[in-house]
Design a protein around this motif. Structure first.
Motif, PDB file in Angstrom:
ATOM      1  N   TYR A  20       0.832  -1.202   0.000  1.00  0.00           N
ATOM      2  CA  TYR A  20       0.000   0.000   0.000  1.00  0.00           C
ATOM      3  C   TYR A  20       0.869   1.256   0.000  1.00  0.00           C
ATOM      4  O   TYR A  20       0.648   2.200  -0.771  1.00  0.00           O
ATOM      5  CB  TYR A  20      -0.919  -0.011   1.220  1.00  0.00           C
ATOM      6  CG  TYR A  20      -1.804   1.203   1.314  1.00  0.00           C
ATOM      7  CD1 TYR A  20      -2.975   1.287   0.563  1.00  0.00           C
ATOM      8  CD2 TYR A  20      -1.466   2.265   2.138  1.00  0.00           C
ATOM      9  CE1 TYR A  20      -3.794   2.406   0.643  1.00  0.00           C
ATOM     10  CE2 TYR A  20      -2.268   3.397   2.218  1.00  0.00           C
ATOM     11  CZ  TYR A  20      -3.433   3.459   1.467  1.00  0.00           C
ATOM     12  OH  TYR A  20      -4.231   4.576   1.544  1.00  0.00           O
ATOM     13  N   SER A  76      -6.210  -9.728 -13.822  1.00  0.00           N
ATOM     14  CA  SER A  76      -7.293 -10.695 -13.655  1.00  0.00           C
ATOM     15  C   SER A  76      -7.064 -11.464 -12.355  1.00  0.00           C
ATOM     16  O   SER A  76      -6.110 -12.246 -12.251  1.00  0.00           O
ATOM     17  CB  SER A  76      -7.329 -11.663 -14.846  1.00  0.00           C
ATOM     18  OG  SER A  76      -8.168 -12.758 -14.568  1.00  0.00           O
ATOM     19  N   ILE A  77      -7.915 -11.215 -11.375  1.00  0.00           N
ATOM     20  CA  ILE A  77      -7.785 -11.904 -10.086  1.00  0.00           C
ATOM     21  C   ILE A  77      -7.940 -13.408 -10.270  1.00  0.00           C
ATOM     22  O   ILE A  77      -7.208 -14.208  -9.664  1.00  0.00           O
ATOM     23  CB  ILE A  77      -8.830 -11.375  -9.087  1.00  0.00           C
ATOM     24  CG1 ILE A  77      -8.619  -9.880  -8.827  1.00  0.00           C
ATOM     25  CG2 ILE A  77      -8.761 -12.166  -7.781  1.00  0.00           C
ATOM     26  CD1 ILE A  77      -7.312  -9.538  -8.155  1.00  0.00           C
ATOM     27  N   LYS A  78      -8.872 -13.822 -11.124  1.00  0.00           N
ATOM     28  CA  LYS A  78      -9.104 -15.251 -11.356  1.00  0.00           C
ATOM     29  C   LYS A  78      -7.858 -15.912 -11.934  1.00  0.00           C
ATOM     30  O   LYS A  78      -7.428 -16.972 -11.445  1.00  0.00           O
ATOM     31  CB  LYS A  78     -10.277 -15.428 -12.310  1.00  0.00           C
ATOM     32  CG  LYS A  78     -10.601 -16.880 -12.638  1.00  0.00           C
ATOM     33  CD  LYS A  78     -11.790 -16.977 -13.587  1.00  0.00           C
ATOM     34  CE  LYS A  78     -12.102 -18.418 -13.937  1.00  0.00           C
ATOM     35  NZ  LYS A  78     -13.253 -18.516 -14.883  1.00  0.00           N
ATOM     36  N   LEU A  98      -4.001 -12.705  -2.796  1.00  0.00           N
ATOM     37  CA  LEU A  98      -5.322 -12.166  -3.107  1.00  0.00           C
ATOM     38  C   LEU A  98      -5.450 -10.720  -2.617  1.00  0.00           C
ATOM     39  O   LEU A  98      -5.965  -9.851  -3.339  1.00  0.00           O
ATOM     40  CB  LEU A  98      -6.396 -13.034  -2.455  1.00  0.00           C
ATOM     41  CG  LEU A  98      -7.855 -12.648  -2.731  1.00  0.00           C
ATOM     42  CD1 LEU A  98      -8.145 -12.726  -4.224  1.00  0.00           C
ATOM     43  CD2 LEU A  98      -8.793 -13.566  -1.958  1.00  0.00           C
ATOM     44  N   ALA A  99      -4.964 -10.456  -1.406  1.00  0.00           N
ATOM     45  CA  ALA A  99      -5.015  -9.093  -0.868  1.00  0.00           C
ATOM     46  C   ALA A  99      -4.185  -8.140  -1.730  1.00  0.00           C
ATOM     47  O   ALA A  99      -4.599  -7.006  -1.988  1.00  0.00           O
ATOM     48  CB  ALA A  99      -4.508  -9.083   0.574  1.00  0.00           C
ATOM     49  N   GLY A 104      -3.547  -8.417  -4.904  1.00  0.00           N
ATOM     50  CA  GLY A 104      -4.268  -8.184  -6.151  1.00  0.00           C
ATOM     51  C   GLY A 104      -5.395  -7.194  -5.979  1.00  0.00           C
ATOM     52  O   GLY A 104      -5.601  -6.307  -6.820  1.00  0.00           O
ATOM     53  N   TRP A 105      -6.140  -7.319  -4.904  1.00  0.00           N
ATOM     54  CA  TRP A 105      -7.241  -6.389  -4.642  1.00  0.00           C
ATOM     55  C   TRP A 105      -6.722  -4.969  -4.430  1.00  0.00           C
ATOM     56  O   TRP A 105      -7.302  -4.006  -4.932  1.00  0.00           O
ATOM     57  CB  TRP A 105      -8.016  -6.841  -3.401  1.00  0.00           C
ATOM     58  CG  TRP A 105      -8.981  -7.965  -3.680  1.00  0.00           C
ATOM     59  CD1 TRP A 105      -9.491  -8.334  -4.897  1.00  0.00           C
ATOM     60  CD2 TRP A 105      -9.542  -8.865  -2.721  1.00  0.00           C
ATOM     61  NE1 TRP A 105     -10.340  -9.407  -4.758  1.00  0.00           N
ATOM     62  CE2 TRP A 105     -10.397  -9.759  -3.435  1.00  0.00           C
ATOM     63  CE3 TRP A 105      -9.426  -9.021  -1.346  1.00  0.00           C
ATOM     64  CZ2 TRP A 105     -11.116 -10.766  -2.808  1.00  0.00           C
ATOM     65  CZ3 TRP A 105     -10.144 -10.027  -0.719  1.00  0.00           C
ATOM     66  CH2 TRP A 105     -10.975 -10.888  -1.445  1.00  0.00           C
ATOM     67  N   ILE A 106      -5.646  -4.843  -3.668  1.00  0.00           N
ATOM     68  CA  ILE A 106      -5.076  -3.514  -3.409  1.00  0.00           C
ATOM     69  C   ILE A 106      -4.602  -2.874  -4.717  1.00  0.00           C
ATOM     70  O   ILE A 106      -4.857  -1.694  -4.980  1.00  0.00           O
ATOM     71  CB  ILE A 106      -3.911  -3.605  -2.409  1.00  0.00           C
ATOM     72  CG1 ILE A 106      -4.437  -3.981  -1.018  1.00  0.00           C
ATOM     73  CG2 ILE A 106      -3.156  -2.281  -2.334  1.00  0.00           C
ATOM     74  CD1 ILE A 106      -3.343  -4.254  -0.010  1.00  0.00           C
ATOM     75  N   ASN A 136      -5.537  -3.516  -7.905  1.00  0.00           N
ATOM     76  CA  ASN A 136      -6.655  -3.157  -8.779  1.00  0.00           C
ATOM     77  C   ASN A 136      -7.435  -1.963  -8.245  1.00  0.00           C
ATOM     78  O   ASN A 136      -7.844  -1.083  -9.011  1.00  0.00           O
ATOM     79  CB  ASN A 136      -7.593  -4.347  -8.967  1.00  0.00           C
ATOM     80  CG  ASN A 136      -7.103  -5.301 -10.040  1.00  0.00           C
ATOM     81  OD1 ASN A 136      -6.090  -5.065 -10.697  1.00  0.00           O
ATOM     82  ND2 ASN A 136      -7.811  -6.397 -10.222  1.00  0.00           N
ATOM     83  N   ASP A 137      -7.650  -1.937  -6.937  1.00  0.00           N
ATOM     84  CA  ASP A 137      -8.392  -0.831  -6.345  1.00  0.00           C
ATOM     85  C   ASP A 137      -7.636   0.485  -6.535  1.00  0.00           C
ATOM     86  O   ASP A 137      -8.227   1.508  -6.911  1.00  0.00           O
ATOM     87  CB  ASP A 137      -8.627  -1.095  -4.856  1.00  0.00           C
ATOM     88  CG  ASP A 137      -9.499  -0.034  -4.218  1.00  0.00           C
ATOM     89  OD1 ASP A 137     -10.635   0.158  -4.682  1.00  0.00           O
ATOM     90  OD2 ASP A 137      -9.036   0.619  -3.260  1.00  0.00           O
ATOM     91  N   ARG A 167      -7.671   1.443 -10.306  1.00  0.00           N
ATOM     92  CA  ARG A 167      -8.991   1.935 -10.726  1.00  0.00           C
ATOM     93  C   ARG A 167      -9.202   3.374 -10.280  1.00  0.00           C
ATOM     94  O   ARG A 167      -9.721   4.206 -11.035  1.00  0.00           O
ATOM     95  CB  ARG A 167     -10.098   1.046 -10.147  1.00  0.00           C
ATOM     96  CG  ARG A 167     -10.319  -0.249 -10.892  1.00  0.00           C
ATOM     97  CD  ARG A 167     -11.644  -0.895 -10.509  1.00  0.00           C
ATOM     98  NE  ARG A 167     -11.745  -2.239 -11.074  1.00  0.00           N
ATOM     99  CZ  ARG A 167     -11.442  -3.347 -10.426  1.00  0.00           C
ATOM    100  NH1 ARG A 167     -11.022  -3.276  -9.160  1.00  0.00           N
ATOM    101  NH2 ARG A 167     -11.555  -4.527 -11.006  1.00  0.00           N
TER     102      ARG A 167
END
Length: 377
Positions: A21, A137-139, A179-180, A182-184, A186-187, A190
């Motif tokens: 972060y 792509s998270i998947k 996973l965390a 990737g979310w951070i 992408n967020d 965006r």
């Protein structure tokens, strides 16, 4: 012992998430130019390598094994950026693991450092990778990480003292960590993309994509404040109402977009161009200090537009689609609004005199010279 593993990996995850972060925010606010530079993969790889080293610095020891979550950031950087930042990232942790010695040095390097980089690089979606603010792509990322964890877990069970429960906890914590991340990512990306889109929309014309009048005023006022020589040019499409009435407004919009592209192609470094409104455009030619220079640059643009093959131009008066132009040279301490008004009056003169021509407004100095000459005569 399982409780010790669990809380140790939570500490690793907290470190990974916090460092990621902070790194993303530092790139966004402190060193935004790095994200767009060619050195970005190298810098990203080095930073992830340092993160992996920090994670490894205080490991959980189990029968000579150094247990940690180094594989999460190493896999992630290789998945996001490809093989190059992945290889850069593995250098520091690999050297450090060799220095630490122990009975499982080779396994630690192969399983926890090189394997995640290899699998991450293989799953890197290079076809859809659009730096600097790519969305992943998270998947796809999680499928790749599951493949990595299956290979690593089987390998660990066959070659190290690791138990099945230990391998399962490591896989679970690593999965949550990746996973965390990737979310951070992408967020954050965006939010940056949305902010840049809003910033662009607030300073650019929606139809032509050119800067709008607000942007033009901000840029040119700053240049005038610095005392830069310049000429402001007003340009109007001749008989544009006739074109719209003949071919329709969609075709007219296409003409305005084409003129915008021609202006962009004709602009020199430092020039400022914008859509003024309707069928009018405004330009600022930088480094122009004489009426002759202003005329030549404006007339070259006029000729380029006149020679362009616009749809339906043959049905315009004269069989061509043309523009009229007025220009005015900037004077010291002259307000920008006054300079634009001068150029607008010169444009009116061009239209009144038959259109498809350039008029350059005489400066006060030139008027005084002419008056003095007439008196002396």
């Amino acid at each position: 012992m399982m409780e010790a593993y669990f809380f140790y990996f939570l500490e690793n995850m907290a470190l990974i998430i916090a460092m990621m972060y902070l790194g993303l925010k530092a790139r966004e606010y402190i060193l935004p130019s790095i994200a767009k530079s060619r050195t970005a993969p190298l810098v990203n790889g080095l930073l992830v390598g340092v993160l992996a080293f920090v994670i490894m610095y205080n490991p959980l020891l189990h029968e000579g094994m150094r247990v940690d979550l180094r594989e999460a950031p190493l896999y992630f950087i290789a998945f996001v950026g490809g093989w190059f930042p992945g290889i850069v990232a593995l250098i520091i942790p690999a050297i450090y693991r060799v220095m630490m010695e122990g009975p499982t040095v080779l396994q630690g390097i192969l399983q926890g450092i090189m394997l995640p980089v290899l699998i991450g690089s293989l799953f890197h979606d290079w076809k859809n990778y659009r730096p600097p603010y790519a969305l992943i792509s998270i998947k796809r990322m999680m499928i790749g990480f599951v493949v990595f964890e299956v290979i690593k877990s089987v390998w660990m069970a066959l070659s190290t003292p690791a138990t099945a429960s230990m391998a399962l906890i490591m896989a679970l914590m690593g999965t949550i960590g990746v996973l965390a991340m990737g979310w951070i990512l992408n967020d954050t990306h965006r939010n940056i993309i949305r902010w840049k889109a809003l910033e662009h929309d607030s300073t650019h014309d929606a139809l032509t994509g050119l800067p709008n009048l607000r942007f033009f005023h901000e840029q040119v006022r700053e240049l005038k404040y610095r005392g830069m020589p310049m000429a402001v040019v007003m340009m109007d499409v001749d008989h544009f109402k006739n074109y719209n009435d003949t071919h329709g407004h969609p075709a007219g919009d296409g003409v305005l977009r084409s003129i915008g592209r021609l202006m962009e192609e004709s602009a020199r470094p430092g020039d400022v161009i914008a859509r003024y409104g309707g069928e009018e455009f405004i330009l600022c030619f930088m480094g122009v200090s004489t009426e002759q220079q202003a005329f030549e640059l404006a007339d070259a643009l006029r000729e380029r537009i006149e020679s362009y093959a616009f749809y339906g131009a043959d049905q315009q008066p004269g069989g061509r689609l043309t523009v009229s132009i007025g220009a005015a040279l900037s004077e010291t301490e002259q307000p920008l609004d006054e300079l634009i008004e001068q150029a607008d009056r010169a444009l009116y003169h061009s239209k009144k005199s038959g259109r498809n021509q350039v008029t350059v407004a005489s400066t006060k100095a030139e008027i005084e010279k002419k008056t003095e000459y007439q008196v002396n005569a």
